[in-house]
Motif scaffolding. Sequence first.
Motif, PDB file in Angstrom:
ATOM      1  N   GLN A 169       0.829  -1.198   0.000  1.00  0.00           N
ATOM      2  CA  GLN A 169       0.000   0.000   0.000  1.00  0.00           C
ATOM      3  C   GLN A 169       0.871   1.259   0.000  1.00  0.00           C
ATOM      4  N   ARG A 170       1.953   1.235   0.777  1.00  0.00           N
ATOM      5  CA  ARG A 170       2.866   2.393   0.798  1.00  0.00           C
ATOM      6  C   ARG A 170       3.520   2.588  -0.566  1.00  0.00           C
ATOM      7  N   THR A 171       3.902   1.488  -1.204  1.00  0.00           N
ATOM      8  CA  THR A 171       4.508   1.592  -2.530  1.00  0.00           C
ATOM      9  C   THR A 171       3.524   2.187  -3.529  1.00  0.00           C
ATOM     10  N   TRP A 172       2.277   1.762  -3.464  1.00  0.00           N
ATOM     11  CA  TRP A 172       1.252   2.295  -4.367  1.00  0.00           C
ATOM     12  C   TRP A 172       1.088   3.799  -4.164  1.00  0.00           C
ATOM     13  N   LYS A 185       3.229   5.905  -2.805  1.00  0.00           N
ATOM     14  CA  LYS A 185       4.477   6.609  -3.116  1.00  0.00           C
ATOM     15  C   LYS A 185       4.612   6.901  -4.609  1.00  0.00           C
ATOM     16  N   ASN A 186       3.963   6.076  -5.446  1.00  0.00           N
ATOM     17  CA  ASN A 186       4.109   6.220  -6.887  1.00  0.00           C
ATOM     18  C   ASN A 186       2.888   6.832  -7.570  1.00  0.00           C
ATOM     19  N   LYS A 187       2.025   7.456  -6.795  1.00  0.00           N
ATOM     20  CA  LYS A 187       0.850   8.087  -7.387  1.00  0.00           C
ATOM     21  C   LYS A 187       1.211   9.264  -8.286  1.00  0.00           C
ATOM     22  N   ASP A 188       2.448   9.759  -8.163  1.00  0.00           N
ATOM     23  CA  ASP A 188       2.871  10.883  -9.001  1.00  0.00           C
ATOM     24  C   ASP A 188       3.370  10.435 -10.374  1.00  0.00           C
ATOM     25  N   LEU A 189       3.332   9.139 -10.652  1.00  0.00           N
ATOM     26  CA  LEU A 189       3.809   8.645 -11.934  1.00  0.00           C
ATOM     27  C   LEU A 189       2.720   8.722 -13.000  1.00  0.00           C
ATOM     28  N   GLN A 190       3.143   9.002 -14.214  1.00  0.00           N
ATOM     29  CA  GLN A 190       2.253   8.972 -15.362  1.00  0.00           C
ATOM     30  C   GLN A 190       2.381   7.601 -16.018  1.00  0.00           C
ATOM     31  N   THR A 245       0.019  -7.696 -26.924  1.00  0.00           N
ATOM     32  CA  THR A 245       1.091  -7.262 -26.034  1.00  0.00           C
ATOM     33  C   THR A 245       1.091  -5.740 -25.908  1.00  0.00           C
ATOM     34  N   GLN A 246       1.313  -5.252 -24.687  1.00  0.00           N
ATOM     35  CA  GLN A 246       1.466  -3.820 -24.443  1.00  0.00           C
ATOM     36  C   GLN A 246       2.764  -3.551 -23.690  1.00  0.00           C
ATOM     37  N   PHE A 247       3.400  -2.454 -24.028  1.00  0.00           N
ATOM     38  CA  PHE A 247       4.467  -1.892 -23.215  1.00  0.00           C
ATOM     39  C   PHE A 247       3.837  -0.766 -22.404  1.00  0.00           C
ATOM     40  N   VAL A 248       3.980  -0.828 -21.089  1.00  0.00           N
ATOM     41  CA  VAL A 248       3.387   0.179 -20.210  1.00  0.00           C
ATOM     42  C   VAL A 248       4.514   0.985 -19.579  1.00  0.00           C
ATOM     43  N   GLU A 249       4.562   2.267 -19.904  1.00  0.00           N
ATOM     44  CA  GLU A 249       5.608   3.155 -19.385  1.00  0.00           C
ATOM     45  C   GLU A 249       5.187   3.759 -18.050  1.00  0.00           C
ATOM     46  N   PHE A 250       6.143   3.896 -17.151  1.00  0.00           N
ATOM     47  CA  PHE A 250       5.961   4.653 -15.923  1.00  0.00           C
ATOM     48  C   PHE A 250       6.921   5.832 -15.988  1.00  0.00           C
ATOM     49  N   ARG A 251       6.359   7.035 -16.033  1.00  0.00           N
ATOM     50  CA  ARG A 251       7.162   8.241 -16.189  1.00  0.00           C
ATOM     51  C   ARG A 251       6.898   9.231 -15.050  1.00  0.00           C
ATOM     52  N   HIS A 252       7.942   9.988 -14.717  1.00  0.00           N
ATOM     53  CA  HIS A 252       7.815  11.077 -13.754  1.00  0.00           C
ATOM     54  C   HIS A 252       8.316  12.349 -14.420  1.00  0.00           C
ATOM     55  N   GLN A 253       7.370  13.285 -14.634  1.00  0.00           N
ATOM     56  CA  GLN A 253       7.710  14.545 -15.311  1.00  0.00           C
ATOM     57  C   GLN A 253       8.448  14.266 -16.616  1.00  0.00           C
ATOM     58  N   SER A 254       7.913  13.370 -17.405  1.00  0.00           N
ATOM     59  CA  SER A 254       8.389  12.939 -18.727  1.00  0.00           C
ATOM     60  C   SER A 254       9.614  12.030 -18.683  1.00  0.00           C
ATOM     61  N   ARG A 299      11.355   3.834  -4.688  1.00  0.00           N
ATOM     62  CA  ARG A 299      10.013   3.714  -5.262  1.00  0.00           C
ATOM     63  C   ARG A 299       9.537   2.259  -5.356  1.00  0.00           C
ATOM     64  N   ALA A 300      10.447   1.296  -5.264  1.00  0.00           N
ATOM     65  CA  ALA A 300      10.096  -0.126  -5.429  1.00  0.00           C
ATOM     66  C   ALA A 300       9.283  -0.326  -6.704  1.00  0.00           C
ATOM     67  N   LEU A 301       9.882   0.057  -7.828  1.00  0.00           N
ATOM     68  CA  LEU A 301       9.152   0.076  -9.098  1.00  0.00           C
ATOM     69  C   LEU A 301       8.751  -1.323  -9.571  1.00  0.00           C
ATOM     70  N   GLY A 302       9.511  -2.341  -9.205  1.00  0.00           N
ATOM     71  CA  GLY A 302       9.108  -3.705  -9.548  1.00  0.00           C
ATOM     72  C   GLY A 302       7.799  -4.075  -8.881  1.00  0.00           C
ATOM     73  N   VAL A 303       7.670  -3.714  -7.604  1.00  0.00           N
ATOM     74  CA  VAL A 303       6.426  -3.951  -6.868  1.00  0.00           C
ATOM     75  C   VAL A 303       5.292  -3.135  -7.477  1.00  0.00           C
ATOM     76  N   PHE A 304       5.572  -1.867  -7.753  1.00  0.00           N
ATOM     77  CA  PHE A 304       4.535  -1.009  -8.327  1.00  0.00           C
ATOM     78  C   PHE A 304       4.043  -1.549  -9.663  1.00  0.00           C
ATOM     79  N   GLY A 305       4.967  -2.081 -10.481  1.00  0.00           N
ATOM     80  CA  GLY A 305       4.560  -2.629 -11.769  1.00  0.00           C
ATOM     81  C   GLY A 305       3.555  -3.761 -11.614  1.00  0.00           C
ATOM     82  N   ILE A 306       3.771  -4.632 -10.639  1.00  0.00           N
ATOM     83  CA  ILE A 306       2.828  -5.728 -10.403  1.00  0.00           C
ATOM     84  C   ILE A 306       1.504  -5.193  -9.872  1.00  0.00           C
TER      85      ILE A 306
END
Length: 234
Positions: free
Chosen positions: A84-87, A89-94, A142-151, A180-187
């Motif tokens: 939940q904290r990881t989710w 923490k990454n709410k600012d990602l596009q 198949t989709q590639f899903v990008e996670f970006r912060h301020q581009s 950010r624990a981006l691996g966790v956020f991706g899942i």
Amino acid sequence: MSNMRTLVFYATPEHPCSYLNDRLATTMFVDPKADVDQSLYTRLSQLGFRRSGHHYYKPRCNGCNACIPVRIPVARFEPSRSQQRTWTKNKDLQVIKCEPRFRQDHFALYQRYINERHRDGDMFPPTLDQYESFLLESREDTQFVEFRHQSRLLGVAVTDTTQDGLSSIYTFFDPSESRRALGVFGILWQIEEAKCRQLPYLYLGYWIRNCNKMSYKTNYRPIEVLVRDNWVSI
């Protein structure tokens, strides 16, 4: 059109296991010439097969069953406090969904991720040919899903769609953004995406208890494991 009754399978010779030291592995592949539509892909996923490029495979090792297919029943998923904290923490990602084609910033991030996180793995050193055959040789679903912060590109999740869920193919991210624990956020993002699309499962590949790189998957609960061709919840 291929189906489970007409599929031909091939097995590789024994080779050193990529996950467990001092083990030999054998991999079973679907005939590369087979026409694997979404229905057949769904059935293969239900039987524990994974996709890598144009290949559909499953470990079939003599005297070893350490690689256990796992999937998350997304409607029943309950995030831990850490998740939940990881989710949050990454709410600012596009989040941007893309077609699976070559992008220089994707490949540069992939190279950095492999070089810094997986120098001891069989994907090191990362090359363009390897990247293309692994991730760009993909499916229509198949989709590639990008996670970006301020581009700025921080991560990419590669995801397939089956009839009963999403299949998490691979995620790579900026190693300098460990907080950010981006691996966790991706899942977590893929779990939410499956829920939004009313798909019941997120397939996560193989759980290997004694391999640190693969043991994290049971941190997502509840989770189902494939045992003797039956999915069992733990």
